[in-house]
Scaffold this active site. Structure first.
Site, PDB file in Angstrom:
ATOM      1  N   LYS A 111       0.880  -1.188   0.000  1.00 51.53           N
ATOM      2  CA  LYS A 111       0.000   0.000   0.000  1.00 51.53           C
ATOM      3  C   LYS A 111       0.905   1.221   0.000  1.00 51.53           C
ATOM      4  O   LYS A 111       2.023   1.175   0.502  1.00 51.53           O
ATOM      5  CB  LYS A 111      -0.866   0.007   1.258  1.00 51.53           C
ATOM      6  CG  LYS A 111      -2.125   0.838   1.138  1.00 51.53           C
ATOM      7  CD  LYS A 111      -3.156   0.103   0.319  1.00 51.53           C
ATOM      8  CE  LYS A 111      -4.526   0.675   0.413  1.00 51.53           C
ATOM      9  NZ  LYS A 111      -5.542  -0.262  -0.066  1.00 51.53           N
ATOM     10  N   GLY A 226     -25.524   2.690   1.874  1.00 47.87           N
ATOM     11  CA  GLY A 226     -24.710   3.287   0.824  1.00 47.87           C
ATOM     12  C   GLY A 226     -25.318   2.920  -0.512  1.00 47.87           C
ATOM     13  O   GLY A 226     -26.026   1.904  -0.633  1.00 47.87           O
ATOM     14  N   GLY A 228     -23.233   3.517  -3.571  1.00 48.27           N
ATOM     15  CA  GLY A 228     -22.120   3.890  -4.446  1.00 48.27           C
ATOM     16  C   GLY A 228     -21.654   2.674  -5.220  1.00 48.27           C
ATOM     17  O   GLY A 228     -22.436   1.738  -5.461  1.00 48.27           O
ATOM     18  N   ASN A 229     -20.382   2.654  -5.607  1.00 46.28           N
ATOM     19  CA  ASN A 229     -19.882   1.572  -6.459  1.00 46.28           C
ATOM     20  C   ASN A 229     -20.103   0.191  -5.836  1.00 46.28           C
ATOM     21  O   ASN A 229     -20.726  -0.683  -6.442  1.00 46.28           O
ATOM     22  CB  ASN A 229     -18.391   1.801  -6.756  1.00 46.28           C
ATOM     23  CG  ASN A 229     -17.813   0.681  -7.596  1.00 46.28           C
ATOM     24  OD1 ASN A 229     -17.462  -0.364  -7.076  1.00 46.28           O
ATOM     25  ND2 ASN A 229     -17.765   0.861  -8.898  1.00 46.28           N
ATOM     26  N   ALA A 230     -19.619  -0.004  -4.621  1.00 46.79           N
ATOM     27  CA  ALA A 230     -19.667  -1.336  -4.012  1.00 46.79           C
ATOM     28  C   ALA A 230     -21.108  -1.781  -3.757  1.00 46.79           C
ATOM     29  O   ALA A 230     -21.516  -2.881  -4.156  1.00 46.79           O
ATOM     30  CB  ALA A 230     -18.866  -1.342  -2.716  1.00 46.79           C
TER      31      ALA A 230
HETATM   32  P1  NAD Z   1     -18.470   5.314  -3.419  1.00 45.72           P
HETATM   33  O1  NAD Z   1     -17.928   6.665  -3.182  1.00 45.72           O
HETATM   34  O2  NAD Z   1     -18.763   4.871  -4.804  1.00 45.72           O
HETATM   35  O3  NAD Z   1     -19.842   5.126  -2.580  1.00 45.72           O
HETATM   36  C1  NAD Z   1     -19.978   5.464  -1.246  1.00 45.72           C
HETATM   37  C2  NAD Z   1     -21.450   5.570  -0.935  1.00 45.72           C
HETATM   38  O4  NAD Z   1     -21.609   5.782   0.464  1.00 45.72           O
HETATM   39  C3  NAD Z   1     -22.136   6.748  -1.622  1.00 45.72           C
HETATM   40  O5  NAD Z   1     -23.411   6.330  -2.105  1.00 45.72           O
HETATM   41  C4  NAD Z   1     -22.332   7.759  -0.491  1.00 45.72           C
HETATM   42  O6  NAD Z   1     -23.447   8.602  -0.691  1.00 45.72           O
HETATM   43  C5  NAD Z   1     -22.563   6.796   0.653  1.00 45.72           C
HETATM   44  N1  NAD Z   1     -22.431   7.436   1.966  1.00 45.72           N
HETATM   45  C6  NAD Z   1     -21.539   8.380   2.361  1.00 45.72           C
HETATM   46  N2  NAD Z   1     -21.795   8.737   3.630  1.00 45.72           N
HETATM   47  C7  NAD Z   1     -22.854   8.003   4.033  1.00 45.72           C
HETATM   48  C8  NAD Z   1     -23.592   7.910   5.233  1.00 45.72           C
HETATM   49  N3  NAD Z   1     -23.288   8.675   6.287  1.00 45.72           N
HETATM   50  N4  NAD Z   1     -24.626   7.032   5.303  1.00 45.72           N
HETATM   51  C9  NAD Z   1     -24.949   6.257   4.240  1.00 45.72           C
HETATM   52  N5  NAD Z   1     -24.293   6.304   3.080  1.00 45.72           N
HETATM   53  C10 NAD Z   1     -23.257   7.155   2.975  1.00 45.72           C
HETATM   54  O7  NAD Z   1     -17.449   4.329  -2.674  1.00 45.72           O
HETATM   55  P2  NAD Z   1     -17.242   2.774  -2.906  1.00 45.72           P
HETATM   56  O8  NAD Z   1     -16.126   2.576  -3.855  1.00 45.72           O
HETATM   57  O9  NAD Z   1     -18.543   2.103  -3.139  1.00 45.72           O
HETATM   58  O10 NAD Z   1     -16.672   2.357  -1.465  1.00 45.72           O
HETATM   59  C11 NAD Z   1     -17.541   2.119  -0.373  1.00 45.72           C
HETATM   60  C12 NAD Z   1     -16.826   1.231   0.626  1.00 45.72           C
HETATM   61  O11 NAD Z   1     -16.421   0.035  -0.021  1.00 45.72           O
HETATM   62  C13 NAD Z   1     -15.554   1.840   1.221  1.00 45.72           C
HETATM   63  O12 NAD Z   1     -15.419   1.385   2.552  1.00 45.72           O
HETATM   64  C14 NAD Z   1     -14.446   1.224   0.379  1.00 45.72           C
HETATM   65  O13 NAD Z   1     -13.208   1.177   1.064  1.00 45.72           O
HETATM   66  C15 NAD Z   1     -15.027  -0.167   0.176  1.00 45.72           C
HETATM   67  N6  NAD Z   1     -14.405  -0.850  -0.955  1.00 45.72           N
HETATM   68  C16 NAD Z   1     -14.661  -0.458  -2.244  1.00 45.72           C
HETATM   69  C17 NAD Z   1     -14.033  -1.112  -3.292  1.00 45.72           C
HETATM   70  C18 NAD Z   1     -14.317  -0.728  -4.711  1.00 45.72           C
HETATM   71  O14 NAD Z   1     -13.769  -1.401  -5.605  1.00 45.72           O
HETATM   72  N7  NAD Z   1     -15.148   0.245  -4.986  1.00 45.72           N
HETATM   73  C19 NAD Z   1     -13.128  -2.175  -3.032  1.00 45.72           C
HETATM   74  C20 NAD Z   1     -12.906  -2.564  -1.711  1.00 45.72           C
HETATM   75  C21 NAD Z   1     -13.552  -1.887  -0.682  1.00 45.72           C
END
Ligand code: NAD
Length: 424
Positions: A111, A226, A228-230
């Site tokens: 990392k 949430g 978002g992406n995940a």
């Molecule tokens: P993202 O930015 O695409 O989505 C995050 C989501 O969380 C958004 O919809 C946002 O509105 C929401 N959010 C923010 N604050 C909030 C709250 N107080 N209550 C409810 N929802 C809230 O991010 P992502 O890539 O989906 O990542 C989300 C989590 O998944 C993180 O912990 C990240 O480390 C983990 N993760 C993601 C990936 C990846 O490939 N995207 C890989 C491993 C881990």
């Protein structure tokens, strides 16, 4: 010493796993916990105003007994400052070692990043590129397709990955080297399915957990924290498997509709309005109500530290799939275990991302590219085995899935270490 040292936490988890595996050798424990190398570099950049600014960057290489180091590069400025960031990347590199080992991809843990927030500091495109290429130059001796393969992380994207790849290739006699980094755009040698990887991987994990608990996914009720992406892709694939999304949330609030929410419609609505709140037919609820909704599957897919002891006592789900990193506080784990809720820990539930990063690296190294389905199927088999092996470990030692997944990972790294021994 930094406050709330994340690396101390990572070290404790390694020691807990060693306790389960009955590893008593203190030297071996230290070997497993400590990064092989932590590189700290100075990156001078000529800013647009003609002045020089010095940035600090890191690359922590935790363990490569099973393969080249693998892990993200983040541009971030944690509250604790530069010293805290160093400890944070050390901890995150350790977690990458274990994550790769659980799903049995032949990679180790790394990392890194730069102490900077490109969003709040409003760096121009040119400044950001000079910073990225300067960092790539400083770490170029320790990265490479067979050495250490970084990826995007907080506030870095395919663009920075391409610039790092290009800098590395030019520094190495112009040898085209896409395998030095993953998370590249498709046109630069990126992999299909990377965008859906984390959510799809989480959905595969849920499917396996449902099989183990004999829960029928057809009509199973899902709550997404949430959107978002995940969490969106986790929801979309769970829906394809027959489940019904009944609640979702984002930073603006949480909604519920017990009749069911069509994910594609919610995506459309969020794209139009900027939030899930107000979705036709839904009712607004609090975060606590969302997390404690009666359901079969809860997917915390947004933030860390969401499920504390109080929430844990009120949970009414059967499976928790931690798509987000660190959504459950340690105090909540024993409560959840006693309630017989099956937790798929973050290190396994969101490992779809690193699985597809691994497959991107494989495709780059052989110069031949797979279809979406080929990539997704390969990832599915890694994740399915990772789930089964962790589940078997949890049954064997009568421990929760979080401890089991860590113990499995440590066992796999120890096996590799014992094969190689110490040299020179
Ligand atoms: P993202 O930015 O695409 O989505 C995050 C989501 O969380 C958004 O919809 C946002 O509105 C929401 N959010 C923010 N604050 C909030 C709250 N107080 N209550 C409810 N929802 C809230 O991010 P992502 O890539 O989906 O990542 C989300 C989590 O998944 C993180 O912990 C990240 O480390 C983990 N993760 C993601 C990936 C990846 O490939 N995207 C890989 C491993 C881990």
């Amino acid at each position: 010493m930094v406050k709330n040292d994340p690396f101390a936490n990572a070290t404790k988890q390694v020691n807990d796993a060693c306790d389960i595996l009955d590893i008593k050798d203190k030297g071996l424990r230290e070997y497993l916990a400590t990064p092989n190398r932590v590189l700290r570099v100075k990156i001078p950049v000529k800013m647009d105003n003609g002045k020089i600014r010095v940035f600090i960057g890191f690359r922590s290489q935790h363990n490569n007994d099973r393969g080249p180091y693998k892990g993200g590069i983040r541009y971030f400025n944690p509250e604790g400052g530069v010293e805290y960031m160093e400890r944070e990347v050390m901890a995150l590199s350790s977690w990458m070692t274990w994550k790769c080992a659980i799903v049995d991809v032949p990679l180790g843990g790394g990392k890194g990043g730069i102490y900077v927030n490109p969003k709040t500091e409003k760096l121009s495109e040119g400044e950001l590129e000079r910073l990225t290429r300067g960092f790539a130059y400083k770490i170029s001796e320790v990265i490479g397709p067979g050495k250490d393969v970084p990826a995007p992380d907080v506030y870095t994207t395919g663009r920075e990955m391409t610039q790092i790849m290009d800098t590395f290739s030019k520094l190495n006699g112009n040898v085209y080297s896409p395998g030095v980094i993953t998370g590249k755009p498709i046109s630069m040698g990126g992999s299909l399915a990377r965008n859906v990887a984390t959510g799809l991987g989480a959905a595969y994990c849920v499917r396996e957990a449902a099989k183990a608990l004999k829960i029928n996914l057809k009509g199973a009720k899902v709550v997404l924290q949430g959107f978002g992406n995940a969490s969106t892709f986790a929801g979309e694939y769970l829906e394809k498997m027959g489940s019904k999304i009944i609640a979702a949330s984002d930073s603006k609030g949480s909604i519920i509709d017990p009749k069911g929410i069509k994910v594609s419609k919610l995506i459309e609505y969020k794209q139009k309005t900027g939030s899930v709140v107000g979705f036709p037919g839904s009712k607004k609820i609090s975060t606590e109500d969302l997390l404690t909704t009666q359901c079969d599957i809860l997917v915390p897919g947004a933030l860390e530290n969401q499920i504390d002891a109080k929430i844990a006592k009120n949970l009414k789900c059967k499976i928790i799939a931690e798509a987000a990193n660190g959504p459950t506080l340690p105090e909540a784990d024993p409560i959840i275990y006693d309630k017989k809720i099956l937790v798929i820990p973050d290190i396994l539930a969101n490992s779809g991302g690193v699985c597809i990063s691994y497959l991107e690296w494989v495709q780059n190294n052989m110069g031949y590219y797979w279809s979406f389905d080929e990539v997704a199927n390969k990832m599915e088999s890694n994740i399915t085995r990772g789930f089964k092996d962790s589940y078997d470990m949890s049954k064997k030692h009568k421990i929760d899935m979080r401890k089991a997944a860590m113990a499995l990972a440590v066992q796999r790294v120890v096996e590799a270490f014992n094969q190689k021994g110490i040299w020179p």
